[in-house]
Design a protein around this motif. Structure first.
Motif, PDB file in Angstrom:
ATOM      1  N   HIS A 143       0.840  -1.187   0.000  1.00  0.00           N
ATOM      2  CA  HIS A 143       0.000   0.000   0.000  1.00  0.00           C
ATOM      3  C   HIS A 143       0.881   1.245   0.000  1.00  0.00           C
ATOM      4  CE1 HIS A 143       0.941   0.524   4.292  1.00  0.00           C
ATOM      5  NE2 HIS A 143       0.725  -0.777   4.402  1.00  0.00           N
ATOM      6  N   GLY A 144       0.346   2.321  -0.492  1.00  0.00           N
ATOM      7  CA  GLY A 144       1.069   3.590  -0.495  1.00  0.00           C
ATOM      8  C   GLY A 144       2.349   3.542  -1.313  1.00  0.00           C
ATOM      9  N   ALA A 148       5.670   0.623  -4.441  1.00  0.00           N
ATOM     10  CA  ALA A 148       6.484   0.814  -5.641  1.00  0.00           C
ATOM     11  C   ALA A 148       7.515  -0.293  -5.808  1.00  0.00           C
ATOM     12  CB  ALA A 148       7.184   2.167  -5.595  1.00  0.00           C
ATOM     13  N   VAL A 149       7.924  -0.951  -4.706  1.00  0.00           N
ATOM     14  CA  VAL A 149       8.904  -2.028  -4.827  1.00  0.00           C
ATOM     15  C   VAL A 149       8.333  -3.203  -5.606  1.00  0.00           C
ATOM     16  CG1 VAL A 149       9.985  -1.364  -2.646  1.00  0.00           C
ATOM     17  CG2 VAL A 149       8.258  -3.169  -2.656  1.00  0.00           C
ATOM     18  N   ALA A 150       7.009  -3.241  -5.735  1.00  0.00           N
ATOM     19  CA  ALA A 150       6.354  -4.350  -6.422  1.00  0.00           C
ATOM     20  C   ALA A 150       5.630  -3.861  -7.677  1.00  0.00           C
ATOM     21  CB  ALA A 150       5.378  -5.054  -5.483  1.00  0.00           C
ATOM     22  N   PHE A 151       6.226  -2.891  -8.365  1.00  0.00           N
ATOM     23  CA  PHE A 151       5.561  -2.321  -9.543  1.00  0.00           C
ATOM     24  C   PHE A 151       5.244  -3.380 -10.594  1.00  0.00           C
ATOM     25  CE2 PHE A 151       9.821  -2.563 -11.233  1.00  0.00           C
ATOM     26  CZ  PHE A 151       9.652  -2.698 -12.610  1.00  0.00           C
ATOM     27  N   HIS A 152       6.110  -4.414 -10.676  1.00  0.00           N
ATOM     28  CA  HIS A 152       5.909  -5.436 -11.698  1.00  0.00           C
ATOM     29  C   HIS A 152       4.633  -6.227 -11.456  1.00  0.00           C
ATOM     30  CE1 HIS A 152       7.897  -7.358  -8.349  1.00  0.00           C
ATOM     31  NE2 HIS A 152       7.738  -8.549  -8.855  1.00  0.00           N
ATOM     32  N   ALA A 247      10.297  -2.817   6.927  1.00  0.00           N
ATOM     33  CA  ALA A 247      10.195  -1.736   5.950  1.00  0.00           C
ATOM     34  C   ALA A 247       8.765  -1.556   5.452  1.00  0.00           C
ATOM     35  CB  ALA A 247      11.133  -2.012   4.776  1.00  0.00           C
ATOM     36  N   LEU A 248       8.053  -2.657   5.275  1.00  0.00           N
ATOM     37  CA  LEU A 248       6.714  -2.590   4.696  1.00  0.00           C
ATOM     38  C   LEU A 248       5.612  -2.626   5.747  1.00  0.00           C
ATOM     39  CD1 LEU A 248       7.197  -4.871   1.558  1.00  0.00           C
ATOM     40  CD2 LEU A 248       7.307  -2.389   1.708  1.00  0.00           C
ATOM     41  N   GLY A 249       5.989  -2.791   7.023  1.00  0.00           N
ATOM     42  CA  GLY A 249       5.015  -2.653   8.086  1.00  0.00           C
ATOM     43  C   GLY A 249       4.148  -3.863   8.338  1.00  0.00           C
ATOM     44  N   TYR A 250       4.711  -5.054   8.256  1.00  0.00           N
ATOM     45  CA  TYR A 250       3.930  -6.250   8.581  1.00  0.00           C
ATOM     46  C   TYR A 250       4.794  -7.258   9.312  1.00  0.00           C
ATOM     47  CZ  TYR A 250       6.194  -8.441   4.515  1.00  0.00           C
ATOM     48  OH  TYR A 250       7.117  -8.935   3.628  1.00  0.00           O
ATOM     49  N   ASP A 251       4.135  -8.204   9.976  1.00  0.00           N
ATOM     50  CA  ASP A 251       4.797  -9.281  10.691  1.00  0.00           C
ATOM     51  C   ASP A 251       4.680 -10.536   9.837  1.00  0.00           C
ATOM     52  OD1 ASP A 251       5.514 -11.399  12.344  1.00  0.00           O
ATOM     53  OD2 ASP A 251       4.548 -10.578  14.123  1.00  0.00           O
ATOM     54  N   ALA A 252       5.747 -10.866   9.106  1.00  0.00           N
ATOM     55  CA  ALA A 252       5.687 -11.973   8.152  1.00  0.00           C
ATOM     56  C   ALA A 252       5.371 -13.293   8.843  1.00  0.00           C
ATOM     57  CB  ALA A 252       6.997 -12.079   7.382  1.00  0.00           C
ATOM     58  N   ALA A 253       5.998 -13.539   9.978  1.00  0.00           N
ATOM     59  CA  ALA A 253       5.762 -14.806  10.672  1.00  0.00           C
ATOM     60  C   ALA A 253       4.302 -14.945  11.078  1.00  0.00           C
ATOM     61  CB  ALA A 253       6.673 -14.913  11.892  1.00  0.00           C
ATOM     62  N   ALA A 254       3.693 -13.846  11.532  1.00  0.00           N
ATOM     63  CA  ALA A 254       2.287 -13.896  11.928  1.00  0.00           C
ATOM     64  C   ALA A 254       1.394 -14.179  10.728  1.00  0.00           C
ATOM     65  CB  ALA A 254       1.881 -12.587  12.598  1.00  0.00           C
TER      66      ALA A 254
END
Length: 292
Positions: A143-144, A148-152, A247-254
């Motif tokens: 989001h936001g 942009a890191v995932a533009f593809h 950096a992206l504001g999430y807890d990957a493990a959760a």
């Protein structure tokens, strides 16, 4: 001639009507299937596959639409659904004589592996996912400006036509951008391997785009249905990821824990192409998974 995995034999194995997968097989013992990511081929597993082959039958296909596997047309948007690609993998293993097998995937291959684990729990004994989030969660966390890191992902989600033309106009620049950006250790992708990835990707633009387009459509529908029905991965699961969460504001493990009851989540200190940048660590993690 494209590089190969030393000591592995190569074949083409039919897995669906009009679709055969190019596959490398080596070693002996309990079966482990390794699925590659973008923009790569089975060759990304060359170090890990050779390591595991000392104890296991290691099966490394090119996914449908990639490498030297078949690239069917996608008239209805389901030819590259992860459900379809997961069925390919189960059919491949069965044709090679394995009703049950361990499964590891990187990036796009990890999405296929997760779908195989959800759809075919009787076939997948253990599951590993390298440096990806489940499809539904991936879209939720982007989001936001950070998206942009995932533009593809957004480019290839567009309707058929424009993405294919844009990428086909300069494929080496497009695919090479990710090979260069995502590898913390450029030496992990030697010139011959990098050239093989670019050659394979140039020949697969429509099918690669179709794979990504499915992840903005039918794959989301399948994931959402599983979440609503409480369908989870029942086998032991290991997830290896870079630490993008801060950096992206999430807890990957959760996020992963919501999908996998028996989860081991490990942060790996390397670039995205971890099977090539940290193969000993990846092989060790897969061996640990197989003991659970």
């Amino acid at each position: 001639m494209n590089p190969t995995i030393p000591g592995f034999s190569y074949d083409r194995v039919p897995v669906a009507e009009g679709v055969a997968l190019h596959v490398a097989v080596g070693g002996s013992g309990s079966p482990v299937v390794l699925l590659h990511g973008f923009p790569q081929t089975h060759l990304m597993w060359r170090h890990v596959a050779a390591d595991l082959a000392a104890e296991h039958t290691v099966i490394c296909p090119d996914l449908r639409g990639y490498g030297d596997s078949d690239k069917p047309a996608d008239p209805d948007g389901t030819a590259y659904a992860k459900r379809t690609m997961a069925a390919d993998v189960v059919a491949l293993a069965r044709t090679l004589g394995h009703e049950r097998f361990a499964l590891a995937g990187h990036d796009r291959g990890a999405l296929v592996a997760v779908r195989a684990g959800l759809d075919h729990p009787a076939a997948v004994t253990h599951l590993a996912a390298l440096d990806v989030l489940p499809t539904l969660d991936m879209w939720d966390v982007l989001h936001g400006a950070t998206a942009a890191v995932a533009f593809h992902l957004y480019l290839m989600a567009q309707p058929p036509g424009l993405p294919e033309r844009l990428i086909a106009a300069t494929p080496d620049a497009f695919f090479g951008h990710f090979l260069d950006l995502w590898a913390r250790d450029p030496d992990a992708l030697p010139a011959g391997v990098r050239a093989a990835y670019l050659k394979a990707s140039r020949a697969a633009v429509p099918s690669i785009v179709a794979d990504y387009r499915a992840s903005a459509g039918v794959d989301v529908d399948h994931d959402r249905a599983d979440r609503e029905q409480g369908n989870r991965l029942r086998m032991p699961v290991t997830v290896l990821q870079q630490d993008w969460g801060a950096a992206l504001g999430y807890d990957a493990a959760a996020l992963w824990r919501a999908w996998a009851a028996e989860l081991r989540h490990v942060t790996v200190d390397c670039g995205h192409f971890m099977a090539e940048e940290a193969p000993a660590q990846v092989a060790a993690a897969l061996r640990e998974l197989l003991t659970r």
